[in-house]
Design a protein around this motif. Structure first.
Motif, PDB file in Angstrom:
ATOM      1  N   GLY A 131       0.858  -1.175   0.000  1.00 41.94           N
ATOM      2  CA  GLY A 131       0.000   0.000   0.000  1.00 41.94           C
ATOM      3  C   GLY A 131       0.895   1.226   0.000  1.00 41.94           C
ATOM      4  O   GLY A 131       2.122   1.103   0.094  1.00 41.94           O
ATOM      5  N   ILE A 132       0.275   2.396  -0.093  1.00 38.78           N
ATOM      6  CA  ILE A 132       1.071   3.624  -0.090  1.00 38.78           C
ATOM      7  C   ILE A 132       0.643   4.494   1.093  1.00 38.78           C
ATOM      8  O   ILE A 132      -0.550   4.701   1.317  1.00 38.78           O
ATOM      9  CB  ILE A 132       0.943   4.363  -1.458  1.00 38.78           C
ATOM     10  CG1 ILE A 132       1.710   5.679  -1.458  1.00 38.78           C
ATOM     11  CG2 ILE A 132      -0.502   4.591  -1.849  1.00 38.78           C
ATOM     12  CD1 ILE A 132       1.787   6.329  -2.833  1.00 38.78           C
ATOM     13  N   GLY A 133       1.629   4.948   1.862  1.00 30.49           N
ATOM     14  CA  GLY A 133       1.350   5.801   3.017  1.00 30.49           C
ATOM     15  C   GLY A 133       1.149   7.247   2.580  1.00 30.49           C
ATOM     16  O   GLY A 133       1.506   7.625   1.458  1.00 30.49           O
ATOM     17  N   ALA A 139       5.814   0.197   2.963  1.00 38.83           N
ATOM     18  CA  ALA A 139       6.099  -0.397   4.265  1.00 38.83           C
ATOM     19  C   ALA A 139       6.306   0.783   5.208  1.00 38.83           C
ATOM     20  O   ALA A 139       5.507   1.712   5.201  1.00 38.83           O
ATOM     21  CB  ALA A 139       7.274  -1.351   4.193  1.00 38.83           C
ATOM     22  N   TYR A 140       7.417   0.832   5.971  1.00 39.07           N
ATOM     23  CA  TYR A 140       7.682   2.051   6.735  1.00 39.07           C
ATOM     24  C   TYR A 140       8.943   2.743   6.232  1.00 39.07           C
ATOM     25  O   TYR A 140       9.674   3.369   6.984  1.00 39.07           O
ATOM     26  CB  TYR A 140       7.752   1.748   8.232  1.00 39.07           C
ATOM     27  CG  TYR A 140       6.468   2.071   8.960  1.00 39.07           C
ATOM     28  CD1 TYR A 140       5.615   3.079   8.506  1.00 39.07           C
ATOM     29  CD2 TYR A 140       6.105   1.395  10.114  1.00 39.07           C
ATOM     30  CE1 TYR A 140       4.437   3.381   9.162  1.00 39.07           C
ATOM     31  CE2 TYR A 140       4.928   1.696  10.782  1.00 39.07           C
ATOM     32  CZ  TYR A 140       4.099   2.686  10.298  1.00 39.07           C
ATOM     33  OH  TYR A 140       2.933   2.992  10.963  1.00 39.07           O
ATOM     34  N   ASN A 141       9.186   2.672   4.935  1.00 32.00           N
ATOM     35  CA  ASN A 141      10.298   3.419   4.347  1.00 32.00           C
ATOM     36  C   ASN A 141       9.833   4.851   4.126  1.00 32.00           C
ATOM     37  O   ASN A 141       9.151   5.161   3.149  1.00 32.00           O
ATOM     38  CB  ASN A 141      10.731   2.780   3.026  1.00 32.00           C
ATOM     39  CG  ASN A 141      11.388   1.438   3.254  1.00 32.00           C
ATOM     40  OD1 ASN A 141      12.553   1.369   3.629  1.00 32.00           O
ATOM     41  ND2 ASN A 141      10.623   0.369   3.066  1.00 32.00           N
ATOM     42  N   LYS A 201      -8.152  10.421  -1.418  1.00 31.02           N
ATOM     43  CA  LYS A 201      -6.994  10.951  -0.676  1.00 31.02           C
ATOM     44  C   LYS A 201      -5.666  10.373  -1.181  1.00 31.02           C
ATOM     45  O   LYS A 201      -4.603  10.905  -0.879  1.00 31.02           O
ATOM     46  CB  LYS A 201      -7.164  10.735   0.833  1.00 31.02           C
ATOM     47  CG  LYS A 201      -7.109   9.292   1.284  1.00 31.02           C
ATOM     48  CD  LYS A 201      -7.113   9.185   2.807  1.00 31.02           C
ATOM     49  CE  LYS A 201      -6.944   7.723   3.207  1.00 31.02           C
ATOM     50  NZ  LYS A 201      -6.900   7.492   4.617  1.00 31.02           N
ATOM     51  N   LYS A 202      -5.739   9.281  -1.976  1.00 36.21           N
ATOM     52  CA  LYS A 202      -4.511   8.695  -2.516  1.00 36.21           C
ATOM     53  C   LYS A 202      -4.221   9.166  -3.951  1.00 36.21           C
ATOM     54  O   LYS A 202      -3.183   8.832  -4.513  1.00 36.21           O
ATOM     55  CB  LYS A 202      -4.596   7.152  -2.507  1.00 36.21           C
ATOM     56  CG  LYS A 202      -4.732   6.519  -1.098  1.00 36.21           C
ATOM     57  CD  LYS A 202      -3.410   6.495  -0.370  1.00 36.21           C
ATOM     58  CE  LYS A 202      -3.484   6.058   1.075  1.00 36.21           C
ATOM     59  NZ  LYS A 202      -3.545   4.638   1.308  1.00 36.21           N
ATOM     60  N   ALA A 203      -5.145   9.955  -4.544  1.00 39.35           N
ATOM     61  CA  ALA A 203      -5.023  10.293  -5.979  1.00 39.35           C
ATOM     62  C   ALA A 203      -3.721  11.033  -6.311  1.00 39.35           C
ATOM     63  O   ALA A 203      -3.019  10.672  -7.268  1.00 39.35           O
ATOM     64  CB  ALA A 203      -6.234  11.103  -6.431  1.00 39.35           C
TER      65      ALA A 203
HETATM   66  C1  GLP Z   1       0.987   1.987   6.894  1.00 40.07           C
HETATM   67  C2  GLP Z   1       1.839   0.717   6.753  1.00 40.07           C
HETATM   68  C3  GLP Z   1       2.042   0.354   5.314  1.00 40.07           C
HETATM   69  C4  GLP Z   1       0.714   0.565   4.597  1.00 40.07           C
HETATM   70  C5  GLP Z   1       0.441   2.044   4.492  1.00 40.07           C
HETATM   71  C6  GLP Z   1      -0.927   2.408   3.926  1.00 40.07           C
HETATM   72  O1  GLP Z   1       1.565   2.906   7.729  1.00 40.07           O
HETATM   73  N1  GLP Z   1       3.115   0.788   7.422  1.00 40.07           N
HETATM   74  O2  GLP Z   1       2.525  -0.951   5.199  1.00 40.07           O
HETATM   75  O3  GLP Z   1       0.768   0.011   3.320  1.00 40.07           O
HETATM   76  O4  GLP Z   1       0.729   2.698   5.699  1.00 40.07           O
HETATM   77  O5  GLP Z   1      -1.974   2.298   4.850  1.00 40.07           O
HETATM   78  P1  GLP Z   1      -3.495   2.341   4.442  1.00 40.07           P
HETATM   79  O6  GLP Z   1      -3.761   1.152   3.586  1.00 40.07           O
HETATM   80  O7  GLP Z   1      -4.261   2.258   5.744  1.00 40.07           O
HETATM   81  O8  GLP Z   1      -3.743   3.621   3.722  1.00 40.07           O
END
Ligand code: GLP
Length: 249
Positions: A131-133, A139-141, A201-203
């Motif tokens: 997923g994308i934060g 991840a947590y990069n 919010k991810k666009a």
């Molecule tokens: C989090 C996790 C990620 C995750 C991302 C997106 O902080 N560390 O691994 O993919 O943020 O989160 P969400 O799917 O709730 O938008």
């Protein structure tokens, strides 16, 4: 890079779920990387339904979690290990010894990171769900993470700490300020990446991830360099992409 845009969330979840179930059925051993967060929850429900309807078994699956909070024991209710257990692993027939995760409560976190990196080297990940934060992290990069990095401890950015309130923490002071994560280099070694994003919010983030410069300032942009990546989006998350760049489903 294949970009698929789905007009219904259920179709998106079913596509990702079935792609992975198919892979599991076709291989004697499958190594799958799992992400926490809200985005893949529908996929995890798809796995549970498929298992309960006898359409797939997870007994031949090795599972690797992406990341964890530092300072929480795996059994802490807010740990990512607990989240994966509650949302998926406790509802399917995966063998407990095949579930792998970084333990954020170890005294020597460097040693823990080395252990996990080596374990992944020995069990290359076939399909990694991502997923994308909200700051572009994978991840947590966090922004600034090296593009070839291995497992490591990170100081969480304010945006990530605030997003953690969605994962069940009652107060911002309860959210750990550090995480431990597979590095971008670790993630890039997976044979296939499935990046998922949902919602308006991810666009902007999706646009930058796909069209922007590949830079450690925006870690998810690295997926542009992966030879086998599928990006699965809903219409809202895809709203800033050019229609000719994706396939409609
Ligand atoms: C989090 C996790 C990620 C995750 C991302 C997106 O902080 N560390 O691994 O993919 O943020 O989160 P969400 O799917 O709730 O938008």
């Amino acid at each position: 890079m294949k970009i698929l845009v789905f007009n219904e969330e259920k179709k998106l979840d079913a596509y990702v779920g079935e792609t992975i179930c198919d892979f599991i059925r076709q291989h004697d051993q499958a190594t799958i990387g799992f992400a926490t967060g809200s985005t893949p929850l529908g996929v995890y429900q798809y796995f549970i339904d498929s298992y309960q309807n006898h359409k797939v078994s997870f007994q031949n699956v090795q599972a690797f979690n992406l990341d964890e909070y530092v300072g929480l024991k795996p059994e802490h209710p807010r740990s990512f290990a607990s989240a994966m257990k509650n949302e998926l692993f406790s509802h399917i027939d995966i063998l407990p010894e095949n579930i792998h995760a970084l333990d954020g409560s170890k005294e020597d976190m460097d040693e823990e990171c080395q252990r996990y990196e080596t374990l992944i080297e020995q069990n290359p990940i076939d399909i990694q769900i991502l997923g994308i934060g909200m700051d572009g992290h994978i991840a947590y990069n966090e922004p600034g993470s090296p593009l070839d990095g291995a497992c490591h401890v990170v100081n969480l950015h304010q945006e990530s700490i605030e997003s953690s309130l969605d994962y069940g923490f009652d107060h911002i002071e309860d959210v750990p300020t550090q995480g431990v994560t597979q590095g971008i280099g670790t993630i890039m070694k997976a044979k296939q990446l499935i990046m998922m994003a949902k919602g308006e919010k991810k666009a902007d983030l999706v646009k930058r991830m796909i069209y922007g410069e590949v830079t450690s300032d925006f870690p998810s942009s690295i997926i542009q360099r992966h030879p086998n990546v599928i990006v699965c989006l809903d219409q809202e998350a895809a709203s800033q992409l050019k229609e000719e760049d994706y396939e409609k489903r």
